[in-house]
Design a protein around this motif. Structure first.
Motif, short mmCIF file in Angstrom:
data_model
loop_
_atom_site.label_atom_id
_atom_site.label_comp_id
_atom_site.label_asym_id
_atom_site.label_seq_id
_atom_site.Cartn_x
_atom_site.Cartn_y
_atom_site.Cartn_z
N VAL A 132 7.08 -15.82 5.26
CA VAL A 132 6.54 -14.52 4.82
C VAL A 132 5.58 -13.97 5.87
CG1 VAL A 132 5.10 -13.36 3.09
CG2 VAL A 132 6.77 -15.08 2.37
N LEU A 133 5.75 -12.69 6.17
CA LEU A 133 4.75 -11.93 6.90
C LEU A 133 3.96 -11.16 5.85
CD1 LEU A 133 6.70 -10.54 9.97
CD2 LEU A 133 4.61 -11.88 10.06
N LYS A 134 2.69 -11.49 5.71
CA LYS A 134 1.83 -10.83 4.73
C LYS A 134 1.00 -9.78 5.45
CE LYS A 134 -1.92 -11.59 1.47
NZ LYS A 134 -2.88 -12.57 0.93
N TYR A 135 1.18 -8.52 5.04
CA TYR A 135 0.44 -7.40 5.62
C TYR A 135 -0.67 -7.01 4.65
CZ TYR A 135 4.34 -6.77 8.84
OH TYR A 135 5.31 -6.96 9.81
N ASN A 142 -12.89 3.80 5.94
CA ASN A 142 -13.98 3.17 5.17
C ASN A 142 -13.74 1.68 4.88
OD1 ASN A 142 -12.05 3.19 3.16
ND2 ASN A 142 -13.01 4.80 1.97
N ASP A 143 -12.77 1.07 5.51
CA ASP A 143 -12.46 -0.36 5.38
C ASP A 143 -12.05 -0.80 3.97
OD1 ASP A 143 -12.96 -0.86 8.10
OD2 ASP A 143 -15.11 -1.10 7.73
N GLU A 144 -11.77 0.14 3.09
CA GLU A 144 -11.33 -0.20 1.73
C GLU A 144 -9.91 -0.75 1.77
OE1 GLU A 144 -12.91 0.02 -1.33
OE2 GLU A 144 -14.74 0.40 -0.19
N PRO A 145 -9.61 -1.77 0.94
CA PRO A 145 -8.23 -2.29 0.88
C PRO A 145 -7.26 -1.20 0.42
CG PRO A 145 -9.76 -3.75 -0.27
CD PRO A 145 -10.52 -2.50 0.06
N MET A 146 -6.08 -1.22 0.99
CA MET A 146 -5.01 -0.30 0.61
C MET A 146 -3.81 -1.15 0.17
SD MET A 146 -5.45 2.53 3.67
CE MET A 146 -4.45 3.81 2.92
N ASN A 147 -2.68 -0.49 -0.08
CA ASN A 147 -1.48 -1.24 -0.46
C ASN A 147 -1.05 -2.14 0.70
OD1 ASN A 147 -1.38 0.05 -2.89
ND2 ASN A 147 0.11 1.58 -2.24
#
Length: 159
Positions: A132-135, A142-147
């Motif tokens: 698995v390549l986990k992105y 703003n360094d907030e997590p995205m999808n």
């Protein structure tokens, strides 16, 4: 014979005039309806000053069918990249089918790539199907997590 020809010509001319008149009247009626729909206060009118709806931010995730690495070595010539135009940076992990994480990148900004990666442990020769390549993706502003995304690939480790 001449009179029949004259009658047919007159009927054709009359038909053409009636048809042309109908077209002109119809165009005037349609134009009048269009103008009444654009009058101030009409609920069907659309303001040209309104901003268009914002396009959703999308993230491009590259896919790999196969990566090839060298057995027994920590340093690997592997190119992982973040496509230009993405609104985020990536942190990419390589996870073996048994769940072991053997690589985790630092931040990879949009338009950047790796050339060489360092594994956390050397790998044995073999074919690792369903690695698995986990992105993990984070906003560039703003360094907030995205999808993020997990993509499966075949890891070929050669002697």
């Amino acid at each position: 014979m001449k009179s029949n020809l004259l009658i047919m010509a007159a009927v054709a001319l009359f038909t053409a005039i009636v048809l042309l008149g109908g077209i002109i009247v119809g165009a005037m009626v349609l134009n009048k309806n269009d103008n009444t729909n654009n009058t101030p206060g009409n609920s069907q009118a659309v303001s040209l000053d309104a901003a268009p709806p914002a396009a959703p931010e999308t993230i491009s995730i590259p896919g790999y069918a196969q990566l090839v690495m060298k057995a027994g070595e920590l340093m690997q010539d592997v190119e992982l990249y973040n496509p230009a135009g993405n609104p985020c940076y990536f942190i990419i992990s390589i996870i073996l089918p048994d769940g072991t994480e053997v690589y985790k990148s630092g931040p990879i900004n949009a338009g950047q790539k790796t050339d060489v990666i360092k594994l956390s442990q050397p790998l044995e020769a073999g074919t690792y199907k369903d690695a698995v390549l986990k992105y993990s993706t984070f906003s560039s502003t703003n360094d907030e997590p995205m999808n993020g995304a997990n993509t499966k690939f075949t890891l070929e480790v050669v002697e």
